[in-house]
Design a protein around this motif. Structure first.
Motif, short mmCIF file in Angstrom:
data_model
loop_
_atom_site.label_atom_id
_atom_site.label_comp_id
_atom_site.label_asym_id
_atom_site.label_seq_id
_atom_site.Cartn_x
_atom_site.Cartn_y
_atom_site.Cartn_z
N THR A 246 0.49 5.36 0.81
CA THR A 246 -0.40 6.35 1.41
C THR A 246 0.24 7.72 1.28
O THR A 246 1.40 7.93 1.67
CB THR A 246 -0.64 6.04 2.90
OG1 THR A 246 -1.21 4.73 3.04
CG2 THR A 246 -1.60 7.05 3.50
N THR B 136 0.84 -1.20 0.00
CA THR B 136 0.00 0.00 0.00
C THR B 136 0.87 1.24 0.00
O THR B 136 1.89 1.30 0.67
CB THR B 136 -0.89 0.04 1.25
OG1 THR B 136 -1.54 -1.21 1.44
CG2 THR B 136 -1.96 1.12 1.13
N SER C 32 -8.33 2.11 -5.01
CA SER C 32 -7.80 3.13 -4.11
C SER C 32 -8.96 3.86 -3.42
O SER C 32 -10.10 3.85 -3.90
CB SER C 32 -6.93 4.12 -4.86
OG SER C 32 -7.72 4.83 -5.82
N ILE D 161 -5.08 6.47 -0.39
CA ILE D 161 -4.52 5.15 -0.07
C ILE D 161 -4.65 4.27 -1.30
O ILE D 161 -5.76 4.03 -1.79
CB ILE D 161 -5.25 4.52 1.14
CG1 ILE D 161 -5.20 5.47 2.33
CG2 ILE D 161 -4.64 3.17 1.50
CD1 ILE D 161 -6.05 5.03 3.50
N GLU D 162 -3.52 3.79 -1.80
CA GLU D 162 -3.48 3.02 -3.05
C GLU D 162 -2.94 1.62 -2.76
O GLU D 162 -1.74 1.45 -2.51
CB GLU D 162 -2.57 3.72 -4.05
CG GLU D 162 -2.48 3.04 -5.40
CD GLU D 162 -3.70 3.31 -6.28
OE1 GLU D 162 -4.12 2.38 -6.98
OE2 GLU D 162 -4.21 4.44 -6.25
N PRO D 163 -3.79 0.59 -2.77
CA PRO D 163 -3.30 -0.78 -2.55
C PRO D 163 -2.83 -1.43 -3.85
O PRO D 163 -3.22 -1.01 -4.95
CB PRO D 163 -4.53 -1.49 -2.01
CG PRO D 163 -5.67 -0.83 -2.72
CD PRO D 163 -5.26 0.62 -2.90
N THR E 100 -6.96 3.60 8.14
CA THR E 100 -5.64 3.20 7.66
C THR E 100 -5.76 2.09 6.63
O THR E 100 -6.83 1.50 6.43
CB THR E 100 -4.79 2.69 8.82
OG1 THR E 100 -5.39 1.50 9.34
CG2 THR E 100 -4.69 3.73 9.92
N PHE E 101 -4.63 1.78 5.99
CA PHE E 101 -4.61 0.73 4.98
C PHE E 101 -5.02 -0.62 5.55
O PHE E 101 -5.69 -1.41 4.88
CB PHE E 101 -3.24 0.65 4.33
CG PHE E 101 -2.13 0.24 5.23
CD1 PHE E 101 -1.77 -1.10 5.36
CD2 PHE E 101 -1.43 1.19 5.97
CE1 PHE E 101 -0.74 -1.48 6.20
CE2 PHE E 101 -0.40 0.81 6.80
CZ PHE E 101 -0.05 -0.52 6.93
N TYR E 102 -4.62 -0.92 6.79
CA TYR E 102 -4.98 -2.23 7.33
C TYR E 102 -6.43 -2.29 7.77
O TYR E 102 -7.07 -3.34 7.71
CB TYR E 102 -4.03 -2.65 8.47
CG TYR E 102 -3.90 -1.68 9.62
CD1 TYR E 102 -4.79 -1.71 10.68
CD2 TYR E 102 -2.86 -0.77 9.65
CE1 TYR E 102 -4.65 -0.84 11.74
CE2 TYR E 102 -2.71 0.10 10.71
CZ TYR E 102 -3.61 0.06 11.76
OH TYR E 102 -3.47 0.92 12.81
N TYR F 135 -7.95 -2.91 4.16
CA TYR F 135 -7.60 -4.00 3.25
C TYR F 135 -7.08 -5.27 3.92
O TYR F 135 -6.71 -6.22 3.23
CB TYR F 135 -6.54 -3.51 2.26
CG TYR F 135 -6.97 -2.29 1.48
CD1 TYR F 135 -8.08 -2.34 0.63
CD2 TYR F 135 -6.28 -1.09 1.59
CE1 TYR F 135 -8.48 -1.23 -0.08
CE2 TYR F 135 -6.66 0.02 0.87
CZ TYR F 135 -7.77 -0.04 0.04
OH TYR F 135 -8.16 1.06 -0.67
#
Length: 682
Positions: free
Chosen positions: A368, A366, A414, A398-400, A448-450, A453
């Protein structure tokens, strides 16, 4: 009132070696101490901010120093610990942890992976830190939406912000404790009034933690039958750190650079055969220009670039490698008074690139990016009334990247968020002794990313975590109100706080079980892991915090003081009516302090109540009462100042389980420990 957030601006890491407050520290004997400067709670320099705040420095920090940031701060009003053994522990403020607590280093984000998992340590050695400031609640929103629960800001003076004349240094050795710590730390600063150089280094090794009885609680043993006793297996480790920095000073400012490295290797007490090997390299720049012409009187710039990685090694083989590289930069400009207003405006940008490599990765790659604008204004409305208003607008993208991992392919889009926060505060002097302080804030935090995702087995916590890719911003309205008093001999405060979340992103049990591949299984399956979902719920947090210091008497037998403090937090999931998990219970602390000539001593008693308010799927936690004591002797050798000290913790050898720890039923805190040390300053 809370301790001032003032910071002696010239100093090295803490040389305060007296073992009771009120005694002069060794650092206080050094020359050229300048006027204090407030940083975290109010960068405008108000020494009595409306925000509820605490400071550890000098003597107090010397006594409280532990191997992790969370344990060093544990017991400070409103602050508990995520306790994952002696190798990893992160602060919890008013029941909030993870990405709701903003951890800063010299005002800039400390990029790591500690908020992702409780077994991930904060890569910082408290033994080389000069000062730690804690702001409880969202009043420090200038530092980010993820300061919704509070801010922990540590200072190390690796870029000297004031001129240094001559050579000054310090050193410390410690041995003992329930984990048989062996540590050494030292710092050296040299300068000619224009150029300043800073060097520091620290090293700590520790053995498996000694505990009074069973590692697993009686309720847990009924489930798993584990009967290990007296030691927490695989809880040993080591930490090493070092830094070099320098700065150039002129009449109206300074500029400088630093490099710091951190390396550690410690065991995960949740898994007997797993080690964590962590490394961080950090490059920082800081500068301030003062006495400017034009609309601004000063401009301050702080920036840092960090490369972080840690490996989770099982049976000698690397299972997962976590990496987090990125930068953060912040500029802050203080404008000249506009009518009655005195204030600062600023901007902040940040980028982080996170990756998890390996079969056990439960979050995707990810990136961010975030950018923010903020302001803070002070207004001395009357002689008795001071007001402040602050705001922040922040955009986060946020770009996974699934990297061909099928588990993450489903949510590979995203997300962007624009979060706004606003905070106001007031301090009203009722009399020369009594004052009222209050804050009111509306805060938004991007997930957040977690939280978005995550999808996979999290071995460290024994769960299967699933994010919510459609999660919306976390939103809260928070308020504080405190009564403060100071008559010279008696100083303290008592306050209440309340936060209402319209969307609190919690990691909550679903009641289902999955295997490591993600298939839903029965609870009795050998590979069953409880499923936890990042879910948005309505939630309330509220409680009370109090602290008091009383000068009892001066006598031929010495000076006697009494310190008292306590806190209580309740947190409720309003959607289900259940308590939220991992909330510390009622805690009360008292300490009797004594000083006579070169001798100092203190006796501490800490009480924590049972924690019976837990979600349906969790076990309650028993309370405890612990006893601690310390004694120290100060002496001089030539131009150097020394302190030899001995301190004991949990002297009655009680079983201590922190309700705020996810491992509370399997990893208690340490048993009886005696530690001896010596410090020197020159």
């Amino acid at each position: 009132m809370p301790p001032s957030l003032s910071r002696p601006r010239w100093r090295l890491a803490p040389l305060g070696l007296a073992l009771c407050a009120g005694a002069p520290s060794l650092a206080d004997a050094a020359p050229t101490e300048l006027a204090p400067q407030v940083i975290t709670a109010n960068p405008l320099g108000d020494a009595s901010p409306a925000a509820p705040s605490s400071v550890l420095s000098g003597d107090e920090l010397t006594l409280r120093q532990k191997g992790s940031l969370g344990e060093t701060l544990n017991g400070t009003p409103g602050v508990s610990s995520t306790w994952f053994g002696p190798g990893a522990s992160r602060p919890v403020i008013r029941g909030m942890d993870g990405d709701r607590i903003r951890i800063l280093r010299n005002g800039v984000g400390a990029l790591d992976a500690s908020s992702l998992s409780y077994d991930h340590a904060v890569p910082e050695d408290p033994n080389v830190v000069e000062r730690i400031e804690v702001v409880r609640g969202p009043a420090a929103l200038l530092y980010g939406g993820n300061a919704i629960g509070g801010v922990v800001n540590s200072f190390d003076n690796r870029i000297p912000s004031e001129p240094v004349d001559g050579i000054h240094g310090q050193g410390e050795l410690r041995y003992g404790g329930s984990d048989t710590t062996r540590s050494a730390a030292g710092a050296l600063e040299a300068g000619d009034g224009t150029f300043a150089l800073h060097l520091d280094a620290g090293s700590r090794e520790f053995n498996d933690l000694r505990i009074p009885g069973y590692a697993h609680s009686s309720r847990q043993r009924q489930t798993d039958g584990d009967d290990s006793r007296h030691r927490v297996n695989n809880s040993d480790g080591r930490q090493d750190s070092g830094a070099i920095g320098g700065s150039y000073h002129w009449d109206h400012g300074y500029a400088g650079l630093s490099y710091s490295g951190y390396d550690s290797n410690y065991g995960s007490p949740a898994e007997d055969d797993v080690r964590l090997k962590m490394q961080q390299d950090r490059y920082a720049f800081a500068s301030e220009v003062r006495d400017l012409d034009g609309p601004f009187s000063s401009v301050k710039l702080d920036a840092a670039y960090t490369e972080y990685q840690h490996k989770e090694i099982e049976d000698g083989e690397t299972g997962t490698t976590f990496k987090n590289d990125g930068y953060e930069a912040r500029i802050e400009a203080r404008h000249k008074p506009i009518g009655p207003l005195d204030g600062v405006v600023g901007a902040q940008i940040a980028n982080s690139r996170f990756s998890a490599l390996g079969e056990e990765a439960f979050v995707p790659h990810t990136e961010t990016d975030s950018a923010a604008l903020f302001f803070l204004e002070n207004w001395q409305a009357t002689e008795r009334l001071a007001l402040n208003l602050g705001g922040r607008a922040e955009h986060t993208r946020i770009e996974p990247n699934a990297k061909d991992n099928e588990r993450f392919a489903e949510n590979d889009g995203s997300r962007s968020f624009t979060a706004g926060s606003l905070s106001t505060g007031a301090v009203y002097k009722l009399t020369s002794i009594w004052s009222l302080a209050g804050t009111l804030a509306y805060t938004e935090r991007a997930p957040t990313f977690y939280e978005l995702y995550a999808n996979g087995a999290h071995a460290a916590t024994g769960t299967y975590e699933v994010g919510d890719a459609d999660a919306s911003k976390e939103k809260a309205v928070s308020t504080d109100l405190a009564l403060r008093f100071d008559n010279g001999r008696h100083k303290g405060s008592v306050g209440v706080f309340y936060s209402r979340f319209s969307n609190y992103i919690g990691l909550l049990a679903s009641g289902r079980y999955r295997d490591e591949e993600g298939a839903v299984v029965d609870a009795g399956d050998d590979e069953a892991l409880p499923e936890y979902l990042y879910s948005g719920v309505k939630a309330d947090f509220y409680g009370v915090e109090a602290q008091d210091r009383i000068h009892l008497l001066d006598s031929p037998y010495g000076r006697f003081d009494l310190e008292l403090s306590g806190d209580y937090t309740r947190a409720k999931n309003k959607d289900t009516g259940e308590a939220l998990p991992r909330i510390a219970p009622l805690r009360l602390n008292s300490a009797l302090l004594w000083e006579l000539q070169q001798w100092q001593a203190r006796v501490d008693v800490e009480y924590a109540a049972d924690q019976n308010r837990v979600p349906e799927n969790e076990l309650r936690t028993d309370g405890y009462t612990t006893l601690g004591a310390s004694v120290g002797y100060r002496f001089d050798l030539g131009d150097s100042r020394w302190l030899a000290f001995v301190k004991g913790e949990n002297l009655t050898n009680q079983t201590v389980r922190y309700a705020s720890s996810i491992l509370r039923d399997s990893v208690p805190a340490g048993g009886r420990g005696i530690q001896a040390g010596v410090k020197v300053a020159f």
